[in-house]
Design an enzyme around this catalytic site. Structure first.
Site, short mmCIF file in Angstrom:
data_model
loop_
_atom_site.label_atom_id
_atom_site.label_comp_id
_atom_site.label_asym_id
_atom_site.label_seq_id
_atom_site.Cartn_x
_atom_site.Cartn_y
_atom_site.Cartn_z
N GLY A 72 35.50 57.88 72.38
CA GLY A 72 36.26 58.47 73.49
C GLY A 72 35.48 59.10 74.63
O GLY A 72 36.00 59.16 75.74
N ARG A 114 28.43 52.95 59.02
CA ARG A 114 28.23 54.07 58.10
C ARG A 114 29.42 54.15 57.15
O ARG A 114 30.42 53.46 57.34
CB ARG A 114 28.18 55.38 58.90
CG ARG A 114 29.47 55.59 59.68
CD ARG A 114 29.64 56.98 60.26
NE ARG A 114 30.99 57.17 60.74
CZ ARG A 114 31.45 56.82 61.93
NH1 ARG A 114 30.65 56.22 62.80
NH2 ARG A 114 32.71 57.03 62.27
N ILE A 133 45.17 48.99 76.80
CA ILE A 133 46.31 48.68 75.93
C ILE A 133 47.12 49.96 75.72
O ILE A 133 46.57 50.98 75.30
CB ILE A 133 45.85 48.10 74.58
CG1 ILE A 133 45.08 46.80 74.83
CG2 ILE A 133 47.03 47.86 73.66
CD1 ILE A 133 44.52 46.19 73.59
C1 MV4 Z 1 41.18 51.61 73.96
C2 MV4 Z 1 42.51 52.04 74.13
C3 MV4 Z 1 43.36 51.24 74.86
N1 MV4 Z 1 42.89 50.11 75.43
N2 MV4 Z 1 40.78 50.47 74.52
C4 MV4 Z 1 39.49 55.59 72.05
C5 MV4 Z 1 38.21 55.83 71.33
C6 MV4 Z 1 37.50 54.53 71.25
N3 MV4 Z 1 36.96 54.35 69.94
C7 MV4 Z 1 38.50 53.50 71.60
N4 MV4 Z 1 39.63 54.18 72.12
C8 MV4 Z 1 40.64 53.51 72.74
N5 MV4 Z 1 40.29 52.32 73.28
C9 MV4 Z 1 41.61 49.75 75.23
N6 MV4 Z 1 41.18 48.62 75.82
C10 MV4 Z 1 42.90 53.24 73.53
C11 MV4 Z 1 41.95 53.98 72.85
C12 MV4 Z 1 42.42 55.20 72.26
C13 MV4 Z 1 42.38 55.39 70.89
C14 MV4 Z 1 41.84 54.45 70.02
C15 MV4 Z 1 41.82 54.66 68.68
C16 MV4 Z 1 42.33 55.84 68.16
C17 MV4 Z 1 42.85 56.78 68.99
C18 MV4 Z 1 42.89 56.58 70.37
C19 MV4 Z 1 43.43 57.56 71.19
C20 MV4 Z 1 43.46 57.35 72.53
C21 MV4 Z 1 42.96 56.18 73.07
#
Ligand code: MV4
Length: 452
Positions: A165, A292, A203
């Site tokens: 994030g 990990r 997304i």
């Molecule tokens: C995203 C997304 C929506 N669209 N990628 C947040 C942390 C990182 N590991 C990936 N994350 C996200 N990537 C795209 N193209 C929304 C998130 C995201 C999210 C992802 C997993 C778990 C919680 C989240 C909370 C907010 C946004």
């Protein structure tokens, strides 16, 4: 097999690794900062070495100190746990140079998956579905504007050195690109010393579904099904469960095969996690690979009956995986609630002395913790002090057991988020399994802004 393992971590995961070593007949070395002299990992390891003052960089993150501790205690291997040095390719390399086995994947694999833009490219080349976006890093604002057109707004700028994030910005239009590109690059430079960004289509309200994988040095690679980790706040997971309420048998099989394909693309060894976003239409995309063991590994252990830490140690010692893919079954439903030393409403950290500590037990409850009555929770480290894992034959049974466990978990002297966890476990959307990464934002209501 190893004779002696040094555990380069603290808290519940250090204890968890000690339990696995005891069952395997392996001696353990704890390392600790001066703030952790009275910690249980120090008490229950066979030996302990103080490696420095409280701050991470002076102790648990000090490659020199950890390696020196391994050398003076004549350890054969180092288990890094999660956090700290677990995803440092440099540390894994130094271990190797010093004749110590790093219990994890090869340094080159840690490095390539740590570079999130490169990981995305690698997976795309291997035929693993990725989110429409840039092919590697976006060099500047001009390129970002050119790319965003065909992808279509909103797009997400992500730090290549990030994950989890930091350095992420949602961009809604051309007008916002320059400002947000600059702030994402600056934030990434400050956090990671690297300002490289990549771009993906944004997304809306996806689910976070990740697959546990395990590889050995004989070419065997298996998966242990999924964990749903959509319930998180500010990219800190709060509740994880397995199986996911979003998958049917067909989707589960396709995602599992994709996770194996992703791991094979990098000749993955040891335990790892392939993270996917799952959209509302049931399409899934690779986002990251974690090299990990993860905090939430117990839910996988509870539903499969497989001890992931023991498997990590066995495969690091060159043994083949102790089971075949067709022996891995989802035989239960498990839920994990993270208990943090923080206020339930404000989320302010609450370090200090625990006066009363009465963890829950009984059928279907596991508590992974290093806390105890009279323990002092230092302010320097992560606020997570316990994980409550419930297990039942059905999701309904796991929920009932978790509610009962949280009700009877008594912690006094510090504030915890147990009351918040109890409210989530009573939420109608949670009970129905209607989850997404937007769950907590909605749950906490407007005014409590949750970043990107
Ligand atoms: C995203 C997304 C929506 N669209 N990628 C947040 C942390 C990182 N590991 C990936 N994350 C996200 N990537 C795209 N193209 C929304 C998130 C995201 C999210 C992802 C997993 C778990 C919680 C989240 C909370 C907010 C946004």
């Amino acid at each position: 097999m190893f004779r002696k393992i040094l555990i380069a971590n603290r808290g519940e995961i250090a204890l968890r690794i000690i339990w696995a070593c005891k069952e395997l007949g392996i001696k353990t070395v704890a390392v600790h900062s001066t703030a952790d002299e009275n910690s249980l990992h120090v008490r229950f390891a066979n030996e302990a070495v103080c490696i420095g003052p409280p701050h991470n960089k002076d102790s648990y993150l000090s490659v020199q100190s950890v390696i020196a501790a391994a050398e003076i205690t004549d350890a054969d291997a180092i288990h890094p746990g999660y956090g700290f040095l677990a995803e440092s390719a440099h540390f894994a390399e130094v271990c190797k140079e010093c004749g110590l086995t790093f219990i994890g994947p090869e340094p080159a694999v840690i490095r390539s998956m740590g570079d999130k833009a490169e990981a995305r490219r690698t997976m795309d080349r291997a035929g693993v579905p990725t989110i429409p976006g840039s092919d590697g890093i976006v060099p500047d604002v001009e390129e970002a504007l050119k790319l965003a057109g065909p992808i279509g707004y909103p797009v997400l700028l992500k730090a290549s050195a990030g994950g989890g994030g930091k350095g992420m910005r949602i961009v809604e239009s051309d007008d916002d690109m320059e400002r947000l590109f600059t702030s994402a690059a600056n934030e990434s430079m400050n956090a990671f010393g690297n300002s490289e960004l990549y771009m993906e289509k944004y997304i809306l309200e996806p689910r976070h579904v990740e697959f546990q994988i395990l590889g050995d040095t004989h070419g065997n690679l298996v998966h242990l099904f999924e964990r749903e980790c959509s319930i998180q706040r500010r990219h800190q997971k709060l509740i994880e469960e397995s199986p996911s309420t979003a998958l049917d048998e067909d989707l589960r099989a396709r995602m599992a095969a994709t996770a194996i394909k992703a791991a094979k693309a990098v000749d993955y060894t040891n335990a790892g996690t392939v993270e996917f976003l799952l959209d509302a239409r049931g399409e899934f995309f690779f986002i990251e690979m974690n090299t990990r063991i993860q905090v939430e590994h117990p839910v996988t252990e509870m539903v499969t009956g497989i001890d992931l830490i023991k498997e990590q140690i066995r495969v690091a010692a060159g043994e083949p995986i102790g089971f075949a893919q067709d022996e891995v079954r989802i035989a239960a439903h498990a839920i994990e609630c993270r208990v943090n030393a923080e206020h339930s409403e404000t989320f302010a950290p609450s370090p200090g002395r625990i006066t009363t500590f009465h963890p829950p037990g009984g059928p279907g409850i596991r508590v992974d913790t290093a806390a105890y009555a009279e323990a002092v929770i230092p302010p320097y480290y992560d606020s997570m002090i316990a994980k409550v894992i419930s297990c039942g034959n059905t999701r309904g049974e796991a929920i009932l057991r978790m509610r009962r466990a949280l009700e009877s978990f008594v912690i006094e002297g510090i504030h915890t988020n147990i009351a918040l966890q109890r409210r989530i476990l009573a939420d109608e959307d949670f009970v129905r399994g209607r989850l997404s990464t937007a769950f907590m934002e909605r749950f906490l209501g407007p005014g409590k802004k949750v970043s990107a």
